[in-house]
Structure formats: structure tokens, C-alpha cells
Design an enzyme around this catalytic site. Structure first.
Site, PDB file in Angstrom:
ATOM      1  N   ASP A  38       1.107  -1.266  -0.019  1.00  0.00           N
ATOM      2  CA  ASP A  38      -0.120   0.213  -0.305  1.00  0.00           C
ATOM      3  C   ASP A  38       1.120   1.135  -0.351  1.00  0.00           C
ATOM      4  OD1 ASP A  38      -2.212   1.614   1.166  1.00  0.00           O
ATOM      5  OD2 ASP A  38      -3.469   0.168   1.022  1.00  0.00           O
ATOM      6  N   ASN A  91      -4.805  -4.503  -6.289  1.00  0.00           N
ATOM      7  CA  ASN A  91      -6.784  -4.329  -5.135  1.00  0.00           C
ATOM      8  C   ASN A  91      -6.652  -2.368  -5.114  1.00  0.00           C
ATOM      9  OD1 ASN A  91      -9.168  -3.749  -3.774  1.00  0.00           O
ATOM     10  ND2 ASN A  91      -7.917  -3.396  -2.497  1.00  0.00           N
ATOM     11  N   TYR A 155     -13.078   7.901 -13.352  1.00  0.00           N
ATOM     12  CA  TYR A 155     -13.104   6.286 -12.649  1.00  0.00           C
ATOM     13  C   TYR A 155     -14.126   5.187 -13.472  1.00  0.00           C
ATOM     14  CZ  TYR A 155     -14.947   2.936  -8.367  1.00  0.00           C
ATOM     15  OH  TYR A 155     -14.604   1.336  -7.802  1.00  0.00           O
ATOM     16  N   LYS A 159     -11.961   1.345 -14.621  1.00  0.00           N
ATOM     17  CA  LYS A 159     -12.125   0.385 -14.423  1.00  0.00           C
ATOM     18  C   LYS A 159     -12.715  -0.887 -15.520  1.00  0.00           C
ATOM     19  CE  LYS A 159     -11.312   0.632 -10.190  1.00  0.00           C
ATOM     20  NZ  LYS A 159     -10.298  -0.199  -9.397  1.00  0.00           N
ATOM     21  N   THR A 190     -15.681   1.037   2.687  1.00  0.00           N
ATOM     22  CA  THR A 190     -14.259   1.016   2.410  1.00  0.00           C
ATOM     23  C   THR A 190     -14.447   2.506   2.853  1.00  0.00           C
ATOM     24  OG1 THR A 190     -14.844   1.723   0.956  1.00  0.00           O
ATOM     25  CG2 THR A 190     -14.232  -0.826   0.693  1.00  0.00           C
TER      26      THR A 190
END
Length: 250
Positions: A38, A91, A155, A159, A190
Site C-alpha cells: 500500500d 486491488n 473512474y 475500471k 470501505t
């Protein structure tokens, strides 16, 4: 569920929170040794500590997936630390829901992390897996990688691109032992949704966005990631698995 990943090595990007953290913890609970990655060192270190506290094995590697040299170092760490790489969950991603994605800088960052980052990870991960003749890669896309969204051009575009990269990799390596799939979550609890969900009225809106009447949980996405990496999904490749509480069924 324990998938019997004893002796295997898993790499998870964006593992400092949310879906990535749940995935990393899930891999470890099934016996895999995990490279936790991360840009948030505090979050990533916490994930490692959680895994070790439960008796698992994990190490942290700070990595900005939009930087090729950092991705190369990340995959090299998996090999040097644990001897190889069996599974990868790409991810790491950003959602600029509070910004103007037509702004040059915001667009470039979305493209760099969400799409180029997945490509760079796939490129380095596949090199190790192809040498071993086996491996499984799962990319995190979104339901916005399958349907439109009038508010977030960057986005949606990135994606959709992740789904395309997934299908490309699946076809390219189908006969070389490497499977590539994607998960396409709907609205999930999240860090991305937390700022909105903190408002009770907005929380109601988020919950109402799925026919099931609630947001998904990170563990529900992670369970699909683990299954896609397992031998139980040995004939599954090139698939974009929707996990959205029925949102795209309407």
C-alpha cells in the site's frame, strides 16, 4: 473458509484497508504467506500486524503501483522473501468522487493508479508465474467497469479498462498455467465510501443503491477473490465476477 493455501505466496496491493486488507487476511488465514502492499504505510503495517497476531506470515512493502520501478521492486520482494508468487490481487485504486475527473491532474492520477497500475502489476507478476508454469491473478474492477456512471468519467473509464486487461491476460496466458479474473464490487463499506456513509442521510442513500438494501462488506469481496485463486476455480479465467447485492440486475 480455508482454501488450503499452505506454502503458497500471495501479493495484495491496496492492502492497508478495506477490500485489500480483507483479502490479505483471508489469504493468510488459508495458509498463504502474504506480501502486503500500500502507499499508506500505517495501514499496511496494521494489516501485517493483524495477520501475524492471528498466527499468519506477512511482510509490508510500500508501493505506488503507478510507478514501474516500485512495482518491479514489489514483485521482487515476494520472490526474495518467500521464494515465488502464486497469487496476486491487484486491488489498489482510487475513486475521485469528490473531484472533477475532467481536471488534467485528477484524470492522470486516476489513469495511473487504476489502470496503468494494474497493467504494471500484471506485467511483473506474470513474469514470475509464467516461469513457474502456474499462478492466479485477480484484478479489482467495479460494477462501473461494466455499466456507465454519469458522474465519474475517470473512474468508469479506468475500471472498464481493468476488465479489458483482465480478458487480455486470460487469453494471453490461458495455455501457460496462469489464470486472470476480475471482481466487480458494487457499493462496499470501505474508506472510499466512509466520508459519505458518515452522514446518516447519505448512508440511507448508499444502502438503498442495492436491492439487498445494504452496502457490501470487504470480506464478501475478499471471499470471491480467494475462490478465484483456488483450485476450485481452476477452469475460470477471463471472468469479471459481479458482487453487488443485485445492483446490476435491474
Amino acid at each position: 473458509m480455508n482454501y488450503g493455501f499452505d506454502g503458497k505466496v500471495a501479493l495484495v496491493t491496496g492492502a492497508g484497508s478495506g477490500i485489500g486488507r480483507a483479502s490479505a487476511i483471508g489469504f493468510a488465514a488459508s495458509g498463504a504467506r502474504v506480501i502486503v502492499s500500500d502507499v499508506n504505510e500505517t495501514g499496511g503495517t496494521e494489516t501485517v500486524e493483524m495477520i501475524r497476531a492471528a498466527g499468519g506470515a506477512a511482510v509490508f512493502q510500500n508501493c505506488d503501483v503507478s510507478e514501474a520501478d516500485q512495482v518491479k521492486a514489489l514483485v521482487a520482494r515476494a520472490v526474495s522473501e518467500y521464494g515465488g508468487l502464486d497469487f496476486a490481487h491487484n486491488n489498489a485504486g482510487i475513486n475521485s468522487m469528490m473531484a472533477n475527473e475532467y481536471d488534467d491532474d485528477v484524470w492522470a492520477k486516476s489513469l495511473g493508479v487504476n489502470l496503468t497500475g494494474v497493467m504494471l502489476c500484471m506485467r511483473e507478476e506474470s513474469e514470475v508465474m509464467l516461469k513457474a508454469g502456474k499462478g492466479a491473478i485477480v484484478n479489482t474492477s467495479s460494477i462501473n467497469g461494466l455499466v456507465g456512471n454519469g458522474a465519474q468519467p475517470g473512474y468508469v473509464a479506468t475500471k472498464h479498462g481493468v476488465v479489458g486487461l483482465t480478458r487480455h491476460g486470460a487469453l494471453r496466458w490461458a495455455q501457460q498455467g496462469v489464470r486472470v479474473n476480475a471482481v466487480c464490487p458494487g457499493v462496499v463499506e470501505t474508506g472510499m465510501t466512509a466520508p459519505l456513509a458518515a452522514n446518516p442521510e447519505m448512508r440511507k442513500v448508499l444502502d438503498s443503491m442495492t436491492p439487498m438494501g445494504r452496502m457490501g462488506r470487504p470480506e464478501e469481496i475478499a471471499s470471491a477473490v480467494l475462490w478465484l485463486c483456488s483450485d476450485q476455480a481452476s477452469f475460470v479465467t477471463g471472468h469479471a465476477l459481479v458482487i453487488d447485492g443485485g445492483a446490476t440486475a435491474v
